[in-house]
Design a protein around this motif. Structure first.
Motif, PDB file in Angstrom:
ATOM      1  N   VAL A   1       0.645  11.532   0.530  1.00 41.89           N
ATOM      2  CA  VAL A   1       1.452  12.636  -0.437  1.00 41.89           C
ATOM      3  C   VAL A   1       2.358  13.373   0.570  1.00 41.89           C
ATOM      4  N   GLN A   2       1.623  13.991   1.437  1.00 43.69           N
ATOM      5  CA  GLN A   2       2.581  14.735   2.663  1.00 43.69           C
ATOM      6  C   GLN A   2       3.678  13.943   3.007  1.00 43.69           C
ATOM      7  N   TYR A   3       3.270  12.958   3.664  1.00 47.82           N
ATOM      8  CA  TYR A   3       4.051  11.926   4.115  1.00 47.82           C
ATOM      9  C   TYR A   3       5.455  11.370   3.415  1.00 47.82           C
ATOM     10  N   GLU A   4       4.965  11.209   2.116  1.00 46.89           N
ATOM     11  CA  GLU A   4       6.129  10.700   1.237  1.00 46.89           C
ATOM     12  C   GLU A   4       7.089  12.097   0.915  1.00 46.89           C
ATOM     13  N   LEU A   5       6.601  13.073   0.763  1.00 41.07           N
ATOM     14  CA  LEU A   5       7.291  14.336   0.519  1.00 41.07           C
ATOM     15  C   LEU A   5       8.389  14.550   1.640  1.00 41.07           C
ATOM     16  N   LEU A   6       7.791  14.416   2.940  1.00 40.16           N
ATOM     17  CA  LEU A   6       8.597  14.665   3.995  1.00 40.16           C
ATOM     18  C   LEU A   6       9.828  13.425   4.158  1.00 40.16           C
ATOM     19  N   THR A   7       9.446  12.215   3.809  1.00 47.49           N
ATOM     20  CA  THR A   7      10.357  11.165   4.159  1.00 47.49           C
ATOM     21  C   THR A   7      11.153  10.613   2.873  1.00 47.49           C
TER      22      THR A   7
ATOM     23  N   LEU B   1       0.885  -1.319   0.064  1.00 48.56           N
ATOM     24  CA  LEU B   1       0.174   0.081   0.011  1.00 48.56           C
ATOM     25  C   LEU B   1       0.872   1.177   0.003  1.00 48.56           C
ATOM     26  N   GLY B   2       2.036   1.176  -0.450  1.00 50.16           N
ATOM     27  CA  GLY B   2       2.875   2.335  -0.547  1.00 50.16           C
ATOM     28  C   GLY B   2       3.773   2.540   0.781  1.00 50.16           C
ATOM     29  N   LYS B   3       4.495   3.540   0.712  1.00 46.23           N
ATOM     30  CA  LYS B   3       5.442   3.915   2.052  1.00 46.23           C
ATOM     31  C   LYS B   3       4.712   4.105   3.342  1.00 46.23           C
ATOM     32  N   LEU B   4       3.380   4.996   3.308  1.00 47.76           N
ATOM     33  CA  LEU B   4       2.825   5.003   4.330  1.00 47.76           C
ATOM     34  C   LEU B   4       2.330   3.957   5.520  1.00 47.76           C
ATOM     35  N   PRO B   5       3.311   3.712   6.764  1.00 44.60           N
ATOM     36  CA  PRO B   5       2.673   2.722   7.504  1.00 44.60           C
ATOM     37  C   PRO B   5       1.519   3.259   8.278  1.00 44.60           C
ATOM     38  N   LEU B   6       0.501   2.164   8.337  1.00 42.40           N
ATOM     39  CA  LEU B   6      -0.836   2.879   9.050  1.00 42.40           C
ATOM     40  C   LEU B   6      -1.070   1.803  10.151  1.00 42.40           C
TER      41      LEU B   6
ATOM     42  N   ILE C   1      16.347  14.225  18.033  1.00 42.28           N
ATOM     43  CA  ILE C   1      15.643  14.837  16.878  1.00 42.28           C
ATOM     44  C   ILE C   1      15.750  16.662  17.048  1.00 42.28           C
ATOM     45  N   GLU C   2      15.757  17.335  16.067  1.00 41.88           N
ATOM     46  CA  GLU C   2      15.931  18.672  15.960  1.00 41.88           C
ATOM     47  C   GLU C   2      14.789  19.227  15.320  1.00 41.88           C
ATOM     48  N   SER C   3      13.801  18.627  14.766  1.00 45.10           N
ATOM     49  CA  SER C   3      12.520  18.856  14.196  1.00 45.10           C
ATOM     50  C   SER C   3      11.460  17.947  14.315  1.00 45.10           C
ATOM     51  N   ALA C   4       9.979  18.596  14.304  1.00 45.68           N
ATOM     52  CA  ALA C   4       8.917  17.597  14.161  1.00 45.68           C
ATOM     53  C   ALA C   4       7.914  18.171  13.532  1.00 45.68           C
ATOM     54  N   VAL C   5       7.184  17.300  12.837  1.00 49.43           N
ATOM     55  CA  VAL C   5       5.969  17.631  12.056  1.00 49.43           C
ATOM     56  C   VAL C   5       4.856  16.770  12.566  1.00 49.43           C
ATOM     57  N   PHE C   6       3.504  17.102  12.337  1.00 47.22           N
ATOM     58  CA  PHE C   6       2.399  16.334  12.496  1.00 47.22           C
ATOM     59  C   PHE C   6       1.524  16.356  11.241  1.00 47.22           C
ATOM     60  N   ILE C   7       1.130  15.347  10.847  1.00 44.26           N
ATOM     61  CA  ILE C   7       0.223  15.568   9.422  1.00 44.26           C
ATOM     62  C   ILE C   7      -1.118  14.898   9.705  1.00 44.26           C
ATOM     63  N   ASP C   8      -2.461  15.708   9.385  1.00 36.10           N
ATOM     64  CA  ASP C   8      -3.417  15.061   9.997  1.00 36.10           C
ATOM     65  C   ASP C   8      -4.071  14.331   8.736  1.00 36.10           C
ATOM     66  N   LEU C   9      -5.252  13.953   8.844  1.00 36.95           N
ATOM     67  CA  LEU C   9      -5.955  13.094   7.846  1.00 36.95           C
ATOM     68  C   LEU C   9      -6.119  13.719   6.399  1.00 36.95           C
ATOM     69  N   HIS C  10      -6.292  15.088   6.391  1.00 38.53           N
ATOM     70  CA  HIS C  10      -6.436  15.731   5.238  1.00 38.53           C
ATOM     71  C   HIS C  10      -5.123  16.295   4.568  1.00 38.53           C
ATOM     72  N   GLY C  11      -4.069  16.046   5.282  1.00 35.79           N
ATOM     73  CA  GLY C  11      -2.719  16.258   4.604  1.00 35.79           C
ATOM     74  C   GLY C  11      -2.185  17.444   5.146  1.00 35.79           C
ATOM     75  N   SER C  12      -2.842  17.990   6.210  1.00 37.95           N
ATOM     76  CA  SER C  12      -2.357  19.379   6.594  1.00 37.95           C
ATOM     77  C   SER C  12      -1.206  19.145   7.627  1.00 37.95           C
ATOM     78  N   VAL C  13       0.071  19.951   7.336  1.00 30.26           N
ATOM     79  CA  VAL C  13       1.187  19.464   8.051  1.00 30.26           C
ATOM     80  C   VAL C  13       1.263  20.688   9.125  1.00 30.26           C
ATOM     81  N   THR C  14       1.711  20.500  10.178  1.00 30.58           N
ATOM     82  CA  THR C  14       2.008  21.346  11.407  1.00 30.58           C
ATOM     83  C   THR C  14       3.465  21.261  12.176  1.00 30.58           C
ATOM     84  N   ASN C  15       4.166  22.093  12.361  1.00 33.11           N
ATOM     85  CA  ASN C  15       5.318  21.984  12.816  1.00 33.11           C
ATOM     86  C   ASN C  15       5.086  22.016  14.458  1.00 33.11           C
TER      87      ASN C  15
END
Length: 221
Positions: free
Chosen positions: A42-48, A17-22, A108-122
């Motif tokens: 999409v956002q997960y793969e862009l970041l990783t 099912l692609g790169k995203l672990p669920l 770690i030096e940074s962190a992000v959170f991605i919600d269901l709709h692909g919105s990325v929060t630092n």
């Protein structure tokens, strides 16, 4: 001392099912829900993409409580957390707790959170000392909560951190959670219901509001 196991999150990747672990998505299959999380993927793969994942081994003692386990989803010293749930608050708080632990261990030096709709929060990263101090404060509340229930919910903390809301709004939010709301399909919380029935919230005071606001800050709500 005490011991807490930091369960590994998320589970290993599903190659078909692609790169995203669920994580477990409930009764509906991942395949049925795949289109609904396409922006998240999409956002997960862009970041990783092109980065190696590090599985961070945690062994940390906070106020005589030992925390052990593994945190996945760390890429080049960045923690990438996400949720497939419509209600992201709980999962964002869980992610932030893991960020504090990772920062305390200088992983770690940074962190992000991605919600269901692909919105990325630092999400903020702290120095190891700052993170340890926050974890110590949170541990003190955990120990207090073992002795008597804290007059606190994540949702009430979210209201308390909103400058447009007042103290009455905070208390009303907790009451709504206890009673449930058929209009918004919010089920009643039997734990809170029991506390209200026993009169536990009859003595709700300014200090309880202050406590909720402090916890909201400690949990980055």
């Amino acid at each position: 001392g005490d011991h807490r196991d930091l369960h590994s999150f998320p589970p290993r990747r599903s190659s078909d099912l692609g790169k995203l672990p669920l994580k477990n998505m409930g009764r509906l299959s991942v395949e049925d829900q795949w289109e609904k999380i396409s922006e998240l993927k999409v956002q997960y793969e862009l970041l990783t993409n092109g980065k190696d994942e590090q599985n961070i081994i945690i062994d940390l003692t906070i106020d005589n409580v030992r925390i052990t386990g593994t945190v996945n989803n760390v890429y080049d010293r960045q923690y990438v957390a996400y949720t497939v749930s419509k209600n992201a608050l709980k999962y964002k708080v869980v992610a932030y707790l893991k960020i504090l632990i990772l920062c305390a261990e200088n992983k770690i030096e940074s962190a992000v959170f991605i919600d269901l709709h692909g919105s990325v929060t630092n999400l903020p990263c702290l120095t190891d000392i700052e993170a340890i101090n926050k974890l110590n404060d949170l541990m003190s509340y955990l120990k207090t909560g073992r002795l008597e229930p804290l007059k606190f919910t994540l949702e009430a903390a979210e209201v308390a951190s909103n400058p447009k809301k007042n103290d009455e709004d905070v208390l009303q939010k907790m009451k709504d959670q206890a009673d449930g709301n058929t209009f918004t399909n919010l089920p009643p919380d039997p734990y809170l219901q029991r506390l209200y029935e026993e009169g536990y919230f009859d003595s709700f005071e300014d200090k309880n509001i202050d406590e909720i606001k402090v916890l909201a800050s400690l949990l980055n709500i």
